[in-house]
Enzyme design. Structure first.
Site, PDB file in Angstrom:
ATOM      1  N   SER A 175      26.162 -16.807  13.919  1.00 20.02           N
ATOM      2  CA  SER A 175      24.711 -17.345  12.973  1.00 20.02           C
ATOM      3  C   SER A 175      24.066 -17.373  14.601  1.00 20.02           C
ATOM      4  CB  SER A 175      24.991 -18.972  13.022  1.00 20.02           C
ATOM      5  OG  SER A 175      25.546 -19.888  13.909  1.00 20.02           O
ATOM      6  N   HIS A 203      24.100 -15.869   6.886  1.00 20.79           N
ATOM      7  CA  HIS A 203      23.587 -14.365   7.021  1.00 20.79           C
ATOM      8  C   HIS A 203      23.926 -12.989   6.997  1.00 20.79           C
ATOM      9  CE1 HIS A 203      22.190 -18.056   9.462  1.00 20.79           C
ATOM     10  NE2 HIS A 203      23.852 -18.725   9.874  1.00 20.79           N
ATOM     11  N   LYS A 235      20.050 -19.636   2.618  1.00 24.80           N
ATOM     12  CA  LYS A 235      19.595 -18.683   4.012  1.00 24.80           C
ATOM     13  C   LYS A 235      18.864 -17.903   3.114  1.00 24.80           C
ATOM     14  CE  LYS A 235      21.990 -20.575   7.265  1.00 24.80           C
ATOM     15  NZ  LYS A 235      23.620 -21.624   7.262  1.00 24.80           N
TER      16      LYS A 235
END
Ligand SMILES: *Cc1c(COP(=O)(O)O)cnc(C)c1O
Length: 388
Positions: A175, A203, A235
């Site tokens: 991250s 991610h 995200k």
């Protein structure tokens, strides 16, 4: 109280003090703070879905159909059709038999590790794993073992010394660094040592791999039963929440034993409804991902020409290594004067001496906005000398 004030004072002097800023409108590449417009390079909304008109419509439709609050935990009466449908679609998307929703990725990691590991086990983690995985190991009471970043030889050595049952945990895309884990090698080692492999694809999910199925699916496909996938919805999917996917037995075990699943109110069903729309936008999102990939290539190419100290990453997370926390903060402030929002990441989030600007790119950015960022980075680096 005096102790607290003293500790806060120390933090400020070390330039490690953290504050919030209040967005006056939606999350987007352009955000408004205290009446000023900023161009933002720090959200994880990689595809620009957080404020997408179809998502807003889906949330509204979800609220009309299911109301706002879920009113209870999943195991009481809070589990709705919206949650159920989303779980089934997520499982199908990542090629696993079942999926289970959690309120947040943080809670999912805590729940999984504490459900699968106890005092006699070892949790073996990459040094750069997300804080939630480290906290998960602590909560489980298992022995926490860390290995050097992406160093599979070091992992193999630690595994051969680990106690009978081990769980290997790794971010799929790190991250704060943006680089990826060698998941095939991790999976081979897990199999060799009869260990679990927990992959945190926060991610990668939505942006990497075919149709955005994530780095885990891309590398491991419909993985073996010892692989546990965790991915988040806050995200690239632009909503909120997380899920764990894996075998039937794994998911049933989590339903019985994961305390962060059991003892908490189910998230609003309308959010799950919106996440279904996000998932369909992700499935059909090749054009968005192509735009994002184009931005990443363009940004790296131009940054190299300008001599910017980018770290080696080919994902939407493009950190610029600064080193000193004070200089990272000064750079972030210099960029802010140019109406750019870029966060300085400082210890303890990253190691001492590894402070950086964490730049994130989105499919919603435009080329001219990248040009402005690049020029501003070059100018700000010149303005903020070392040892600031
Ligand atoms: C953001 C993040 C989480 C936590 O997910 P939330 O849904 O925000 O709680 C977990 N792991 C990684 C790698 C993350 O980046």
């Amino acid at each position: 109280m005096q102790d607290l004030a003293a500790a806060l004072g120390t933090r400020k002097r070390q330039r490690l003090y953290r504050t919030r800023q209040t967005l006056e409108g939606p999350q987007s590449v352009e955000v408004r703070i205290e009446g000023r417009d900023f161009l933002s390079f720090c959200s994880n909304d990689y595809l620009g879905l957080a404020n997408h008109p179809q998502m807003i419509a889906a949330l509204r439709e979800g609220a009309q159909r299911f109301g706002v609050g879920s009113g209870a935990a999943h195991l009481i009466s809070g589990h709705s059709y919206a949650h159920q449908a989303l779980e089934e679609e997520l499982a199908d998307f990542v090629g696993r038999p079942r999926a289970l929703l959690f309120s947040t990725g943080y809670m999912a990691n805590l729940g999984v590790v504490a459900a699968l590991c106890g005092r006699s086990d070892s949790v073996v983690q990459d040094r750069l794993n997300h804080a939630s995985l480290l906290d998960a190991a602590r909560l489980s009471g298992a022995r926490l073992v860390r290995y050097a970043h992406n160093d599979t030889a070091a992992l193999a050595r630690k595994l051969s010394k680990a106690s009978a049952q081990a769980l290997i945990a790794s971010d799929a895309v790190f991250s704060m660094d943006g680089d990826r884990a060698p998941l095939r090698e991790l999976q081979a080692l897990a199999q060799q040592h009869a260990a679990w492999l927990l992959v945190d694809d926060a991610h990668g999910f939505g942006v990497l791999g075919q149709q955005g199925r994530g780095w885990c699916f891309d590398q491991l496909g419909s993985a073996a039963d010892n692989v546990v996938l965790m991915a988040t919805l806050g995200k690239a999917l632009g909503t909120f929440g997380a899920f764990v996917a894996g075998s039937e037995a794994l998911i049933e075990t989590l339903i019985q034993q994961a305390r962060t699943f059991i003892y908490t109110t189910a998230s609003p069903p309308a959010l799950a409804w919106a996440a279904r729309t996000a998932l369909s936008l992700v499935r059909r999102g090749d054009a968005l991902r192509a735009t994002l990939d184009g931005h990443i290539d363009y940004f790296r190419h131009c940054a190299a020409e300008l001599g910017l100290p980018l770290m080696p990453s080919s994902t939407a997370i493009q950190p610029l290594l600064v080193g000193d926390a004070g200089r990272a903060l000064a750079l972030s402030e210099a960029l802010r004067r140019r109406n750019l929002l870029v966060t300085a990441i400082r210890p303890p989030t990253v190691a001492r001496g590894a402070a950086r600007l964490r730049l994130t790119l989105s499919a919603a950015h435009r080329r001219d906005q990248l040009d402005y960022l690049l020029q501003s980075l070059a100018d700000s680096l010149r303005e903020c000398p070392h040892g600031d």
